[in-house]
Design a protein around this motif. Structure first.
Motif, mmCIF file in Angstrom:
data_model
loop_
_atom_site.group_PDB
_atom_site.id
_atom_site.type_symbol
_atom_site.label_atom_id
_atom_site.label_comp_id
_atom_site.label_asym_id
_atom_site.label_seq_id
_atom_site.Cartn_x
_atom_site.Cartn_y
_atom_site.Cartn_z
ATOM 1 N N ASP A 195 46.183 43.759 32.360
ATOM 2 C CA ASP A 195 44.762 43.644 32.710
ATOM 3 C C ASP A 195 44.258 42.213 32.513
ATOM 4 O O ASP A 195 43.512 41.679 33.355
ATOM 5 C CB ASP A 195 43.930 44.597 31.844
ATOM 6 C CG ASP A 195 44.028 46.043 32.307
ATOM 7 O OD1 ASP A 195 44.428 46.257 33.469
ATOM 8 O OD2 ASP A 195 43.720 46.940 31.497
ATOM 9 N N SER A 196 44.659 41.585 31.422
ATOM 10 C CA SER A 196 44.197 40.221 31.133
ATOM 11 C C SER A 196 44.729 39.234 32.164
ATOM 12 O O SER A 196 43.985 38.360 32.632
ATOM 13 C CB SER A 196 44.649 39.808 29.732
ATOM 14 O OG SER A 196 44.070 40.643 28.750
ATOM 15 N N LEU A 197 45.995 39.372 32.531
ATOM 16 C CA LEU A 197 46.568 38.468 33.534
ATOM 17 C C LEU A 197 45.926 38.697 34.903
ATOM 18 O O LEU A 197 45.658 37.734 35.639
ATOM 19 C CB LEU A 197 48.077 38.670 33.621
ATOM 20 C CG LEU A 197 48.886 38.111 32.449
ATOM 21 C CD1 LEU A 197 50.355 38.516 32.557
ATOM 22 C CD2 LEU A 197 48.777 36.593 32.394
ATOM 23 N N MET A 198 45.662 39.960 35.234
ATOM 24 C CA MET A 198 44.994 40.239 36.512
ATOM 25 C C MET A 198 43.584 39.652 36.531
ATOM 26 O O MET A 198 43.141 39.117 37.557
ATOM 27 C CB MET A 198 44.951 41.751 36.771
ATOM 28 C CG MET A 198 46.294 42.335 37.170
ATOM 29 S SD MET A 198 46.191 44.063 37.733
ATOM 30 C CE MET A 198 45.889 44.915 36.167
ATOM 31 N N ASP A 199 42.879 39.730 35.405
ATOM 32 C CA ASP A 199 41.534 39.149 35.334
ATOM 33 C C ASP A 199 41.588 37.635 35.552
ATOM 34 O O ASP A 199 40.722 37.066 36.229
ATOM 35 C CB ASP A 199 40.905 39.449 33.975
ATOM 36 C CG ASP A 199 40.505 40.911 33.836
ATOM 37 O OD1 ASP A 199 40.415 41.601 34.866
ATOM 38 O OD2 ASP A 199 40.296 41.363 32.689
ATOM 39 N N ILE A 200 42.575 36.981 34.974
ATOM 40 C CA ILE A 200 42.716 35.532 35.138
ATOM 41 C C ILE A 200 43.008 35.184 36.593
ATOM 42 O O ILE A 200 42.401 34.266 37.163
ATOM 43 C CB ILE A 200 43.835 35.002 34.221
ATOM 44 C CG1 ILE A 200 43.413 35.092 32.751
ATOM 45 C CG2 ILE A 200 44.197 33.557 34.575
ATOM 46 C CD1 ILE A 200 44.521 34.769 31.771
ATOM 47 N N LEU A 201 43.932 35.912 37.200
ATOM 48 C CA LEU A 201 44.326 35.611 38.579
ATOM 49 C C LEU A 201 43.217 35.906 39.583
ATOM 50 O O LEU A 201 43.156 35.277 40.643
ATOM 51 C CB LEU A 201 45.581 36.410 38.945
ATOM 52 C CG LEU A 201 46.857 36.046 38.181
ATOM 53 C CD1 LEU A 201 48.003 36.965 38.579
ATOM 54 C CD2 LEU A 201 47.251 34.595 38.423
ATOM 55 N N ARG A 202 42.356 36.864 39.252
ATOM 56 C CA ARG A 202 41.257 37.213 40.173
ATOM 57 C C ARG A 202 39.942 36.529 39.815
ATOM 58 O O ARG A 202 38.911 36.799 40.449
ATOM 59 C CB ARG A 202 41.044 38.736 40.157
ATOM 60 C CG ARG A 202 42.194 39.533 40.731
ATOM 61 C CD ARG A 202 41.947 41.020 40.658
ATOM 62 N NE ARG A 202 41.764 41.484 39.286
ATOM 63 C CZ ARG A 202 41.747 42.763 38.931
ATOM 64 N NH1 ARG A 202 41.892 43.690 39.846
ATOM 65 N NH2 ARG A 202 41.572 43.115 37.663
ATOM 66 N N SER A 203 39.946 35.646 38.827
ATOM 67 C CA SER A 203 38.716 35.021 38.351
ATOM 68 C C SER A 203 38.131 34.048 39.370
ATOM 69 O O SER A 203 38.825 33.569 40.279
ATOM 70 C CB SER A 203 38.991 34.278 37.034
ATOM 71 O OG SER A 203 39.872 33.187 37.263
ATOM 72 N N GLU A 204 36.848 33.753 39.195
ATOM 73 C CA GLU A 204 36.178 32.773 40.064
ATOM 74 C C GLU A 204 36.807 31.396 39.895
ATOM 75 O O GLU A 204 36.881 30.608 40.847
ATOM 76 C CB GLU A 204 34.681 32.729 39.725
ATOM 77 C CG GLU A 204 33.913 33.966 40.152
ATOM 78 C CD GLU A 204 34.009 34.192 41.655
ATOM 79 O OE1 GLU A 204 33.958 33.197 42.420
ATOM 80 O OE2 GLU A 204 34.145 35.356 42.061
ATOM 81 N N GLU A 205 37.240 31.093 38.684
ATOM 82 C CA GLU A 205 37.884 29.804 38.442
ATOM 83 C C GLU A 205 39.162 29.678 39.254
ATOM 84 O O GLU A 205 39.435 28.616 39.833
ATOM 85 C CB GLU A 205 38.199 29.663 36.951
ATOM 86 C CG GLU A 205 38.742 28.290 36.564
ATOM 87 C CD GLU A 205 39.011 28.184 35.074
ATOM 88 O OE1 GLU A 205 39.471 27.115 34.644
ATOM 89 O OE2 GLU A 205 38.761 29.163 34.336
ATOM 90 N N MET A 206 39.954 30.758 39.326
ATOM 91 C CA MET A 206 41.176 30.719 40.121
ATOM 92 C C MET A 206 40.852 30.610 41.608
ATOM 93 O O MET A 206 41.498 29.854 42.347
ATOM 94 C CB MET A 206 42.008 31.976 39.864
ATOM 95 C CG MET A 206 43.278 32.063 40.704
ATOM 96 S SD MET A 206 44.395 30.654 40.442
ATOM 97 C CE MET A 206 45.054 31.068 38.821
ATOM 98 N N ASN A 207 39.834 31.338 42.054
ATOM 99 C CA ASN A 207 39.414 31.230 43.455
ATOM 100 C C ASN A 207 39.032 29.790 43.801
ATOM 101 O O ASN A 207 39.388 29.272 44.874
ATOM 102 C CB ASN A 207 38.220 32.153 43.728
ATOM 103 C CG ASN A 207 38.607 33.620 43.671
ATOM 104 O OD1 ASN A 207 39.769 33.974 43.865
ATOM 105 N ND2 ASN A 207 37.627 34.480 43.406
ATOM 106 N N ALA A 208 38.315 29.151 42.889
ATOM 107 C CA ALA A 208 37.876 27.772 43.121
ATOM 108 C C ALA A 208 39.066 26.817 43.174
ATOM 109 O O ALA A 208 39.095 25.895 44.007
ATOM 110 C CB ALA A 208 36.906 27.348 42.019
ATOM 111 N N LEU A 209 40.044 27.018 42.295
ATOM 112 C CA LEU A 209 41.236 26.156 42.297
ATOM 113 C C LEU A 209 42.024 26.293 43.587
ATOM 114 O O LEU A 209 42.500 25.298 44.159
ATOM 115 C CB LEU A 209 42.130 26.497 41.099
ATOM 116 C CG LEU A 209 41.668 26.004 39.729
ATOM 117 C CD1 LEU A 209 42.574 26.569 38.637
ATOM 118 C CD2 LEU A 209 41.674 24.478 39.680
#
Length: 308
Positions: A195-209
């Motif tokens: 769950d934690s890794l999925m949250d990181i990968l789907r985060s707004e920060e990841m989208n922005a990167l």
């Protein structure tokens, strides 16, 4: 006619094997499911690193185009040096992801080791070998002219086989108990890590990167083309090929991210389904678990393709 020792060995083995089979907590198919899950999970647990590595490589390649657009040698030197020293590890998001990856990897390696067939096959092989070697010694002894009556052969080999079967069954039962307890106890850890890794990968920060890399590829190449035009130099065809390849890799970042998320979700679901079956005491592979394992294998293969 069978001798008493033969009858005794066979009856003893039958009793022990029957008792071991009766108390075995997991079926053969369940152990195979655990082994398959552990084998595939190693790839999936490392999947976030695949995305981070792709982003880092794209950043380096498009940065080289930008460096080549600089007119000052010193500025170009500083830009290339910065690229060489840059690392995705500097991002707090990456460091956080690596912590969860390390935890999942540690569990997967432990599960793979505990569920390995080599934990019980080795003992059986050794016992069979001992019986055969003893019979070989007796056979060579009987060929000597000692004046004594020959020693019957074959019993040692048979006893070695009986002991090997008994040892394997007992050790398999012990192994199955350990695997069952580990899977049940670690299910919360696996769910939290995924769950934690999925949250990181789907985060707004990841989208922005991801969007930043897509845009920067075009911006850096445009700067390179303008510099080449001002200098009157001809743009090599290889540069265009590199740019096209970078655009495709940047566009694929979202697909890689989605594959990683899907694989992690499937790992979580498959492990939870397995743990639930172990708790219930059911020794059959449920249809839901089988479907999830098939889905998990397919997604793990996709992630493995990105790693290769």
């Amino acid at each position: 006619m069978k001798t008493p020792i033969v009858i005794f060995c066979r009856m003893a083995a039958l009793c022990i094997l029957t008792a071991a089979a009766a108390c075995a907590p997991l079926s053969k198919t369940q152990m195979e499911a655990v082994q398959e899950l552990a084998f595939r999970s190693d790839t999936v647990s490392r999947s976030p690193a695949v995305l981070f590595r792709q982003m880092s490589e794209i950043r380096t390649e498009r940065g080289l185009f930008y460096a080549a657009s600089l007119s000052s040698g010193q500025m170009r030197y500083e830009e290339v040096t910065a690229l060489a020293e840059a690392s995705m590890d500097e991002e707090s998001m990456v460091r956080k992801a690596e912590g969860y990856v390390d935890v999942l990897n540690s569990y997967v390696r432990a599960l793979h080791s505990v569920s390995s067939p080599q934990r019980w096959k080795g003992a059986g092989t050794q016992l069979r070998g001992i019986g055969s070697r003893v019979d070989s010694v007796l056979y060579r002894y009987n060929r000597l002219d000692t004046g004594y009556e020959d020693i019957p052969t074959g019993y040692a080999k048979m006893a070695g086989r009986v002991l090997a079967y008994v040892a394997e069954e007992v050790m398999q039962t012990t192994q199955a108990v350990a695997v069952r307890n580990i899977v049940i106890a670690a299910d919360t850890l696996v769910a939290a890590g995924c769950d934690s890794l999925m949250d990181i990968l789907r985060s707004e920060e990841m989208n922005a990167l991801i969007e930043h890399e897509k845009e920067s590829v075009g911006d850096n190449y445009s700067a390179y083309l303008r510099a080449m035009e001002l200098s009157g130099a001809v743009v090599p065809l290889e540069s265009d090929r590199q740019y096209v390849a970078l655009v495709r890799r940047a566009e694929e970042l979202s697909r890689i991210r989605n594959s990683c998320v899907s694989a992690l979700r499937s790992l979580k679901n498959a492990h939870a389904r397995l743990a639930a079956d172990f708790v219930s005491g059911d020794k059959d592979i449920s249809g839901e678990l089988m479907d999830e394992l098939v889905r998990f294998n397919r997604l793990a293969s996709q992630v493995a393709g990105y790693i290769d």
